[in-house]
Motif scaffolding. Structure first.
Motif, short mmCIF file in Angstrom:
data_model
loop_
_atom_site.label_atom_id
_atom_site.label_comp_id
_atom_site.label_asym_id
_atom_site.label_seq_id
_atom_site.Cartn_x
_atom_site.Cartn_y
_atom_site.Cartn_z
N ASN A 263 18.15 -46.99 -4.05
CA ASN A 263 18.78 -46.27 -5.43
C ASN A 263 18.95 -45.21 -4.47
N PRO A 264 20.24 -43.91 -3.55
CA PRO A 264 20.53 -43.48 -3.18
C PRO A 264 20.30 -42.24 -4.27
N ASP A 265 20.27 -42.75 -5.95
CA ASP A 265 20.00 -41.19 -6.41
C ASP A 265 17.75 -40.57 -5.79
N HIS A 266 17.34 -41.83 -5.14
CA HIS A 266 16.23 -40.98 -5.59
C HIS A 266 15.43 -40.75 -3.92
N VAL A 267 16.67 -40.23 -3.41
CA VAL A 267 16.75 -40.00 -2.17
C VAL A 267 17.33 -37.98 -2.35
N VAL A 268 16.71 -36.90 -2.25
CA VAL A 268 17.20 -36.27 -2.75
C VAL A 268 17.53 -35.00 -1.92
N VAL A 269 18.43 -34.11 -1.53
CA VAL A 269 19.01 -33.77 -0.27
C VAL A 269 18.74 -32.42 -0.59
N MET A 270 17.88 -32.18 0.82
CA MET A 270 17.93 -30.24 -0.03
C MET A 270 17.72 -29.28 1.18
N PRO A 271 19.41 -29.03 2.11
CA PRO A 271 19.41 -27.79 3.06
C PRO A 271 18.51 -26.43 2.50
N GLY A 272 17.80 -26.03 4.11
CA GLY A 272 17.45 -25.10 3.75
C GLY A 272 18.68 -24.01 3.56
N ILE A 273 18.48 -22.98 3.40
CA ILE A 273 19.27 -22.18 3.12
C ILE A 273 19.26 -20.60 3.33
N THR A 360 24.88 -18.22 18.12
CA THR A 360 23.61 -18.49 16.99
C THR A 360 23.19 -17.38 16.58
N ARG A 361 23.25 -15.86 17.04
CA ARG A 361 23.47 -14.60 15.76
C ARG A 361 24.58 -15.08 15.12
N ALA A 362 25.75 -15.08 15.36
CA ALA A 362 26.55 -15.16 14.27
C ALA A 362 26.56 -16.72 13.18
N PHE A 363 26.00 -16.56 13.68
CA PHE A 363 25.65 -18.51 12.92
C PHE A 363 25.07 -17.99 11.85
N ARG A 364 24.03 -17.32 11.85
CA ARG A 364 23.27 -17.33 10.92
C ARG A 364 23.98 -16.22 9.72
N LYS A 365 24.88 -16.34 9.18
CA LYS A 365 25.44 -15.54 8.62
C LYS A 365 25.87 -16.93 7.38
N SER A 366 24.92 -16.48 5.90
CA SER A 366 25.00 -17.11 5.11
C SER A 366 26.24 -17.52 3.79
N GLU A 367 26.49 -18.72 3.50
CA GLU A 367 27.64 -18.36 2.18
C GLU A 367 27.19 -18.15 0.90
N PHE A 368 25.56 -17.58 1.09
CA PHE A 368 25.08 -17.54 -0.52
C PHE A 368 24.75 -16.12 -0.07
N ASN A 392 16.78 -25.04 0.14
CA ASN A 392 15.06 -24.66 -0.61
C ASN A 392 15.47 -24.14 0.41
N ILE A 393 15.85 -23.04 -0.84
CA ILE A 393 15.74 -21.32 -0.32
C ILE A 393 14.67 -20.38 0.74
N GLY A 394 15.01 -20.12 1.21
CA GLY A 394 13.89 -19.52 2.84
C GLY A 394 13.50 -18.05 1.73
N LEU A 395 11.68 -18.03 1.54
CA LEU A 395 11.84 -16.45 0.70
C LEU A 395 11.33 -15.74 2.00
N ASP A 396 12.30 -14.31 1.83
CA ASP A 396 12.25 -13.23 3.03
C ASP A 396 11.56 -12.29 1.92
N HIS A 397 12.72 -11.52 2.02
CA HIS A 397 12.42 -9.71 1.34
C HIS A 397 12.10 -10.64 -0.19
N PRO A 398 10.63 -9.90 -0.93
CA PRO A 398 10.31 -10.50 -1.87
C PRO A 398 10.87 -8.99 -2.94
N ALA A 399 11.59 -8.24 -2.64
CA ALA A 399 12.83 -8.05 -3.66
C ALA A 399 13.72 -8.95 -3.75
N ASN A 400 14.45 -9.20 -2.79
CA ASN A 400 15.60 -10.56 -3.07
C ASN A 400 15.18 -11.82 -3.45
N PHE A 401 14.45 -12.36 -3.53
CA PHE A 401 13.14 -13.11 -4.39
C PHE A 401 12.60 -13.38 -5.84
#
Ligand SMILES: Cc1cc2nc3c(=O)[nH]c(=O)nc-3n(C[C@H](O)[C@H](O)[C@H](O)COP(=O)(O)O)c2cc1C
Length: 447
Positions: A263-273, A360-368, A392-401
């Motif tokens: 069942n494809p619903d039982h595969v949860v896709v979570m990209p890191g962003i 690769t540096r420019a590629f780091r620009k995020s849509e979010f 999967n949200i990167g937890l970097d700066h605590p104030a941002n999180f």
């Protein structure tokens, strides 16, 4: 399975993960954050306040002096998550562990223990180890080839599930009247003799409330995708934009359904962003640009550029000569899919090494990146477009999180796409995954 819900994970990067070499300069982050349990507890509790599905711990076991700060000095995931289990009550706890350099009985037992300690909140991110140099820490001259890596991974996970079913759920009678502790007919020997592993069993551990820890998978080659589609219940991936996210999502779900009868619903896709929240969209873009410039200088990026290529040293090449495609051979037992993609992109664009590193540096620009409303809109747009099931949200700066938890999550809740409160005590419940019936109980019931 009810209405579709967005899933959120938090990936704590302590003093700074890939491309974040100066994150640790944030005054809110203790210099020893990646080995500081108090910091992890604080972050996990913050994510739990935001009703996140899970905390996701990435891992590696090979470093160079140029590895990101978080990688240089970090806690072992299962030890860390066991401590977090006692300081949180609902949030899922997913740890990365490799099937290339761990003995199955031991690792399966440790994940089973985490699942019991956390009362059914454990998850295992199955990796085959991207850093080829890890082999040297386990007495091997080189990392396994891809067929061996993925052959081991497949057998390993199937073996893990069989071991977790060693006891049926009612095996322990514990009858004080009769003095019977165990119903021995409900303890099962495995006698596994496979291609890579021989394990007799049984595992000396019962199942938790969720039956088995949730299996995540990260690895993007054809073999990696087959592994995810056949045994993965969560997929950790990268997706730079909606079309590539959709293509990956569709591929994984189609493989799961058509190739493996799942069942494809039982595969949860979570990209890191990466998410950056500002007062306005412009404010957030400025924060992102300043972070990127400071965190990922050209020098640091050039060093880290070698990671998918087995940490190959790219400083030996002329920066302004054509991209050294011959370096690809060093990636064959490392993050080969990524190394091939980087090499191909350089060839397609006729880049020099300098241009490839800059890309690769420019590629780091995020849509979010934007105000809380803009970020929430983007998350919903991706999720509705089925570029993913969550993030999967990167937890970097605590104030941002904190802004994500306090400003973005409430908008998602208002829109009805994300839970207002937990309605399950275990990770499978959060992710909409079924609790697997013990195979021996099922066989008994069937006949
Ligand atoms: C999104 C993503 C995350 C990964 N995370 C880890 C990790 O935390 N630790 C690790 O050793 N390998 C990690 N890997 C490496 C994979 O397990 C695998 O060894 C590597 O990507 C090469 O396989 P592939 O060509 O199938 O992608 C990750 C891979 C991907 C794509």
């Amino acid at each position: 399975m009810g209405t579709r819900q967005m899933h959120l994970g938090a990936v704590p990067y302590g003093t700074g993960g890939p491309g974040s070499h100066t994150l640790w300069l944030d005054p809110e982050i203790p210099g020893d954050a990646s080995v500081n349990i108090d910091w992890f507890v604080e972050m996990a509790q913050l994510a739990e306040r935001g009703k996140f599905d899970l905390v996701f711990i990435v891992d590696s076991q090979f470093i160079t002096p140029f590895s990101p700060p978080h990688y240089l000095n970090r806690l072992e995931p299962l030890t860390l998550l066991s401590a977090l289990a006692t300081q949180t009550s609902r949030i899922g706890l997913v740890g990365t562990a490799t099937t290339s350099f761990n003995s199955p009985f031991n690792l399966v037992r440790r994940f089973g223990s985490l699942d019991l300690i956390s009362k059914g909140r454990a998850g295992w991110n199955v990796v085959t180890t991207g850093d080829a140099g890890t082999a040297g820490n386990y007495g091997l001259d080189e990392h396994y080839d891809y067929d061996t890596r993925y052959g081991r991974a497949q057998e390993y996970v199937e073996l893990a599930r069989a071991l977790w079913d060693s006891y049926e759920d009612d095996a322990f009678v514990r009858d004080r009247e009769t003095g019977q502790f165990l119903d021995a007919s409900k303890q099962h020997v495995l006698d596994h003799e496979g291609t890579y592993f021989a394990v007799r069993g049984p595992l000396n551990l019962v199942r938790s409330a969720q039956g088995h820890p949730v299996i995540f998978q990260a690895g993007d080659s054809d073999q990696g995708r087959d592994l995810g589609a056949s045994v993965g219940e969560g997929i950790f991936t990268h997706a730079p934009d909606i079309p590539s996210g959709q293509a990956f999502y569709d591929d994984i779900k189609t493989r799961a359904r058509d190739k493996f009868g799942r069942n494809p619903d039982h595969v949860v896709v979570m990209p890191g962003i990466k998410v950056v929240v500002g007062d306005t969209d412009e404010d957030a873009r400025e924060i992102e640009a300043a972070n990127n410039d400071r965190d990922h200088t050209f020098g640091a990026a050039l060093r880290e550029f070698g990671r998918p290529f087995g940490w190959h040293d790219f400083t030996q090449y002329d920066l302004d000569a054509p991209f050294p495609a011959e370096a690809l051979v060093h990636g064959e037992r490392s993050f080969y899919t990524q190394a091939k993609a980087v090499t191909q992109r350089a060839a397609d664009n006729g880049w020099t090494l300098r241009q490839a590193v800059e890309a690769t540096r420019a590629f780091r620009k995020s849509e979010f990146v934007g105000s809380a409303a803009t970020v929430a809109d983007k998350l919903v747009e991706w999720w509705e477009a089925r570029a993913c099931d969550g993030f999967n949200i990167g937890l970097d700066h605590p104030a941002n999180f904190r802004r994500i938890v306090d400003e973005v999550v409430p908008i998602l809740q208002e829109r009805g796409v994300f839970r207002a409160d937990y309605d399950s005590t275990h990770l499978r419940g959060h992710l909409g995954l079924p609790v697997p019936v013990n195979r021996h109980t099922a066989a008994r019931q069937a006949g």
